[in-house]
Write a protein that holds these residues in place. Sequence first.
Motif, PDB file in Angstrom:
ATOM      1  N   GLY A  55       0.816  -1.215   0.000  1.00  0.00           N
ATOM      2  CA  GLY A  55       0.000   0.000   0.000  1.00  0.00           C
ATOM      3  C   GLY A  55       0.846   1.260   0.000  1.00  0.00           C
ATOM      4  N   LEU A  56       1.963   1.249   0.764  1.00  0.00           N
ATOM      5  CA  LEU A  56       2.848   2.411   0.782  1.00  0.00           C
ATOM      6  C   LEU A  56       3.481   2.636  -0.585  1.00  0.00           C
ATOM      7  CD1 LEU A  56       4.705   2.008   4.223  1.00  0.00           C
ATOM      8  CD2 LEU A  56       2.828   3.563   3.652  1.00  0.00           C
ATOM      9  N   LEU A  57       3.849   1.537  -1.266  1.00  0.00           N
ATOM     10  CA  LEU A  57       4.441   1.660  -2.593  1.00  0.00           C
ATOM     11  C   LEU A  57       3.425   2.206  -3.588  1.00  0.00           C
ATOM     12  CD1 LEU A  57       6.725   1.248  -4.589  1.00  0.00           C
ATOM     13  CD2 LEU A  57       6.060  -1.156  -4.795  1.00  0.00           C
ATOM     14  N   ALA A  58       2.195   1.732  -3.503  1.00  0.00           N
ATOM     15  CA  ALA A  58       1.149   2.245  -4.392  1.00  0.00           C
ATOM     16  C   ALA A  58       0.959   3.750  -4.201  1.00  0.00           C
ATOM     17  CB  ALA A  58      -0.165   1.500  -4.141  1.00  0.00           C
ATOM     18  N   ALA A  59       1.010   4.193  -2.933  1.00  0.00           N
ATOM     19  CA  ALA A  59       0.861   5.626  -2.655  1.00  0.00           C
ATOM     20  C   ALA A  59       2.060   6.422  -3.145  1.00  0.00           C
ATOM     21  CB  ALA A  59       0.667   5.846  -1.154  1.00  0.00           C
ATOM     22  N   ALA A  60       3.235   5.773  -3.254  1.00  0.00           N
ATOM     23  CA  ALA A  60       4.452   6.463  -3.680  1.00  0.00           C
ATOM     24  C   ALA A  60       4.572   6.552  -5.191  1.00  0.00           C
ATOM     25  CB  ALA A  60       5.685   5.747  -3.114  1.00  0.00           C
ATOM     26  N   MET A  61       3.662   5.901  -5.921  1.00  0.00           N
ATOM     27  CA  MET A  61       3.724   5.891  -7.375  1.00  0.00           C
ATOM     28  C   MET A  61       2.928   7.062  -7.946  1.00  0.00           C
ATOM     29  SD  MET A  61       3.329   1.785  -8.021  1.00  0.00           S
ATOM     30  CE  MET A  61       3.522   1.903  -9.794  1.00  0.00           C
ATOM     31  N   GLY A  62       3.538   7.726  -8.922  1.00  0.00           N
ATOM     32  CA  GLY A  62       2.895   8.901  -9.495  1.00  0.00           C
ATOM     33  C   GLY A  62       1.844   8.582 -10.529  1.00  0.00           C
ATOM     34  N   ARG A  63       1.847   7.388 -11.107  1.00  0.00           N
ATOM     35  CA  ARG A  63       0.842   7.011 -12.099  1.00  0.00           C
ATOM     36  C   ARG A  63       0.428   5.569 -11.876  1.00  0.00           C
ATOM     37  NH1 ARG A  63       3.917   4.410 -16.170  1.00  0.00           N
ATOM     38  NH2 ARG A  63       6.151   4.937 -16.101  1.00  0.00           N
ATOM     39  N   GLY A  64      -0.736   5.208 -12.406  1.00  0.00           N
ATOM     40  CA  GLY A  64      -1.295   3.881 -12.183  1.00  0.00           C
ATOM     41  C   GLY A  64      -0.613   2.799 -13.004  1.00  0.00           C
ATOM     42  N   PRO A  71       0.981  -8.203  -9.066  1.00  0.00           N
ATOM     43  CA  PRO A  71       0.628  -7.523  -7.808  1.00  0.00           C
ATOM     44  C   PRO A  71       1.839  -6.809  -7.208  1.00  0.00           C
ATOM     45  CG  PRO A  71      -0.283  -9.742  -7.860  1.00  0.00           C
ATOM     46  CD  PRO A  71       0.617  -9.629  -9.051  1.00  0.00           C
ATOM     47  N   LEU A  72       1.602  -5.613  -6.682  1.00  0.00           N
ATOM     48  CA  LEU A  72       2.704  -4.788  -6.182  1.00  0.00           C
ATOM     49  C   LEU A  72       3.487  -5.470  -5.070  1.00  0.00           C
ATOM     50  CD1 LEU A  72       1.493  -1.070  -6.042  1.00  0.00           C
ATOM     51  CD2 LEU A  72       3.382  -2.044  -7.347  1.00  0.00           C
ATOM     52  N   HIS A  73       2.792  -6.116  -4.123  1.00  0.00           N
ATOM     53  CA  HIS A  73       3.501  -6.716  -2.998  1.00  0.00           C
ATOM     54  C   HIS A  73       4.441  -7.819  -3.476  1.00  0.00           C
ATOM     55  CE1 HIS A  73       0.221  -9.673  -3.433  1.00  0.00           C
ATOM     56  NE2 HIS A  73       1.034 -10.519  -2.819  1.00  0.00           N
ATOM     57  N   PHE A 111      10.415  -2.181 -13.665  1.00  0.00           N
ATOM     58  CA  PHE A 111       9.943  -1.506 -12.460  1.00  0.00           C
ATOM     59  C   PHE A 111      11.031  -0.598 -11.888  1.00  0.00           C
ATOM     60  CE2 PHE A 111       7.937  -1.107  -8.310  1.00  0.00           C
ATOM     61  CZ  PHE A 111       6.596  -1.076  -8.669  1.00  0.00           C
ATOM     62  N   LEU A 112      12.274  -1.071 -11.890  1.00  0.00           N
ATOM     63  CA  LEU A 112      13.370  -0.257 -11.386  1.00  0.00           C
ATOM     64  C   LEU A 112      13.553   1.006 -12.214  1.00  0.00           C
ATOM     65  CD1 LEU A 112      16.134  -2.905 -10.531  1.00  0.00           C
ATOM     66  CD2 LEU A 112      14.982  -1.386  -8.932  1.00  0.00           C
ATOM     67  N   GLY A 113      13.237   0.929 -13.497  1.00  0.00           N
ATOM     68  CA  GLY A 113      13.426   2.065 -14.389  1.00  0.00           C
ATOM     69  C   GLY A 113      12.325   3.094 -14.336  1.00  0.00           C
ATOM     70  N   ARG A 114      11.284   2.843 -13.540  1.00  0.00           N
ATOM     71  CA  ARG A 114      10.197   3.818 -13.444  1.00  0.00           C
ATOM     72  C   ARG A 114      10.678   5.064 -12.718  1.00  0.00           C
ATOM     73  NH1 ARG A 114       4.251   1.416 -12.952  1.00  0.00           N
ATOM     74  NH2 ARG A 114       3.949   3.607 -12.420  1.00  0.00           N
ATOM     75  N   GLU A 115      10.391   6.209 -13.278  1.00  0.00           N
ATOM     76  CA  GLU A 115      10.859   7.460 -12.676  1.00  0.00           C
ATOM     77  C   GLU A 115       9.825   8.118 -11.789  1.00  0.00           C
ATOM     78  OE1 GLU A 115      10.121  10.784 -16.052  1.00  0.00           O
ATOM     79  OE2 GLU A 115      11.553   9.219 -16.623  1.00  0.00           O
ATOM     80  N   ASP A 116       8.600   7.542 -11.747  1.00  0.00           N
ATOM     81  CA  ASP A 116       7.524   8.188 -10.994  1.00  0.00           C
ATOM     82  C   ASP A 116       7.419   7.702  -9.550  1.00  0.00           C
ATOM     83  OD1 ASP A 116       6.651   5.645 -12.114  1.00  0.00           O
ATOM     84  OD2 ASP A 116       4.681   6.130 -11.283  1.00  0.00           O
ATOM     85  N   ILE A 117       8.225   6.713  -9.138  1.00  0.00           N
ATOM     86  CA  ILE A 117       8.113   6.152  -7.787  1.00  0.00           C
ATOM     87  C   ILE A 117       8.966   6.965  -6.814  1.00  0.00           C
ATOM     88  CG2 ILE A 117       8.460   4.119  -6.344  1.00  0.00           C
ATOM     89  CD1 ILE A 117       8.110   2.390  -8.811  1.00  0.00           C
ATOM     90  N   ASN A 118       8.374   7.405  -5.743  1.00  0.00           N
ATOM     91  CA  ASN A 118       9.077   8.184  -4.717  1.00  0.00           C
ATOM     92  C   ASN A 118       9.787   7.222  -3.757  1.00  0.00           C
ATOM     93  OD1 ASN A 118       9.994  10.014  -2.858  1.00  0.00           O
ATOM     94  ND2 ASN A 118       7.977  10.728  -2.203  1.00  0.00           N
TER      95      ASN A 118
END
Length: 511
Positions: A55-64, A71-73, A111-118
């Motif tokens: 859930g924390l990772l989902a909230a840290a992502m800038g786009r869906g 699944p994220l977990h 996933f590692l290359g995504r730039e929108d994850i805080n």
Amino acid sequence: MARSKKLKRSSGPGGKRKAPRRPRSYTPLSDALSKPFTFADTELSEGIQRHSLGGLLAAAMGRGRRSDAEPLHRVLCALLVWPLLKVDSIHCFCAELCQILLGKVSVLYDFLGREDINWRGLSSEVAQRVYKQNDLGPRSQRAFVVDDTSEARAGRKIQGTSCYFDHTEGRTRKGHQMLQLGLAGEKGFLPVESQLVMGEKAAIDKPKDKPFKDQRSSAARDMGRAREQNKQKRFREMLQRAVRAGLSALYVLADAWFGCKENILCALDNDLTAIFQMKRGNLAYEYQGASYTASQLYAIVQRRMRPVGPKARYKTTSLVVRIDLQTEAEQPAHWVKVRLVFSAPVRECPETTWVVFLCTDVTLKDAKILEVYALRWSIEVYFKEIKQNLGFLKEQSGRYELAYASVHLSAIRYLLLFEAMLRNGRLDYGEIRDRQSGQLQILTYASLMWQLFRALIEGALEGLVKDLGQAVIQKITDAIDQTVEHFLNDALHISPELVSADLKAEELGYL
């Protein structure tokens, strides 16, 4: 005549044998990972569930994400376990996890290359949760510690890779450098916040043909901070955020790279006792009504410096002086009293081989100041742990997005495993027998560091070997990859090589 049987000497009350000593550990997390029945993947999975990291990772992502995405977990668990596959304690009981690790590695790279994850915000949130849910020891034995570390990149210039000055080698190198703030205490080290930084004289930007997709993304903003802000400002912002988040300590520790007026004032403003190693530049101190630099004060006290014993390796002395912390030219002076502790090797070394520490609490004795400063070595142990087993900057790419993700994922791996070891009691540092009571006392991280530190200062290493055993000393040398004598040199930055490198950095304007 029958031969008389020798009676076995009893070691304790009632003829009971003494319990065998547990081995001491200076890299406890790495050692715990190699123990039998320590299932690192299980510990990570339980930590993900305990803190609801999906859930924390989902909230840290800038786009869906797509509806049919993994699944994220599960992806997060795979990312955390991935660098640990070489560790003996990995068992991968989860079949779905094995499929991601073995058959869908491209998912992890994407996933590692995504730039929108805080990632920075996520790792800081995990650190705060671990702090609040676990006992890290009393505030009087905790200290904020700041330092930087790096991972050099050989070969041609890679996109997103900057240059930095390596003060341990005294030269400029190509690679990524990270600034780390942590909390050190009797239970160990807690990484609080990390930030990639760039050399102020060699900052870089993304290649024009491969720009960020969104300049407002977390990775793009992080690169902007790394390029535009220096370490000193970043450190003060980190410290203030940690205090506002409720993390508590009595001290803040740093080496000479952070020994400046602004940082000392920041510590005082946050009700912290600063213990910094200081530079030898033109910073002025007032002593007996006159103005002196650190070098001039050392010349005054040098003759009266004495070792505490015939076998001591270091001699120390201290002065109480005043320093003006005002940095604005037209503003009134802001004088505060500080204690300067000078230390130099007893053995013949170049006259320039000495260091000076500043402490804002003038009531502390020299020995106490050095005892607290010994906790600074815990951040060096943390750097060794994440580089050795936890995948710090091991991705074969110079892309900034991957480096940004890597430093924070390494911290999250450490935090979850550190918390698991604390909870199940496997994160220990051994025992020592008290000379007066004869009772076994559990060593805390702080007391273990200080025992070695004090033994080296007082030249009592032989007594420490007798108490702890030669095998322990060998374990120490194996853990830190250097001789025992060099341990204190590096902890204090007092070796001729490190002092020379610092002086060179100061001359070039890096320090």
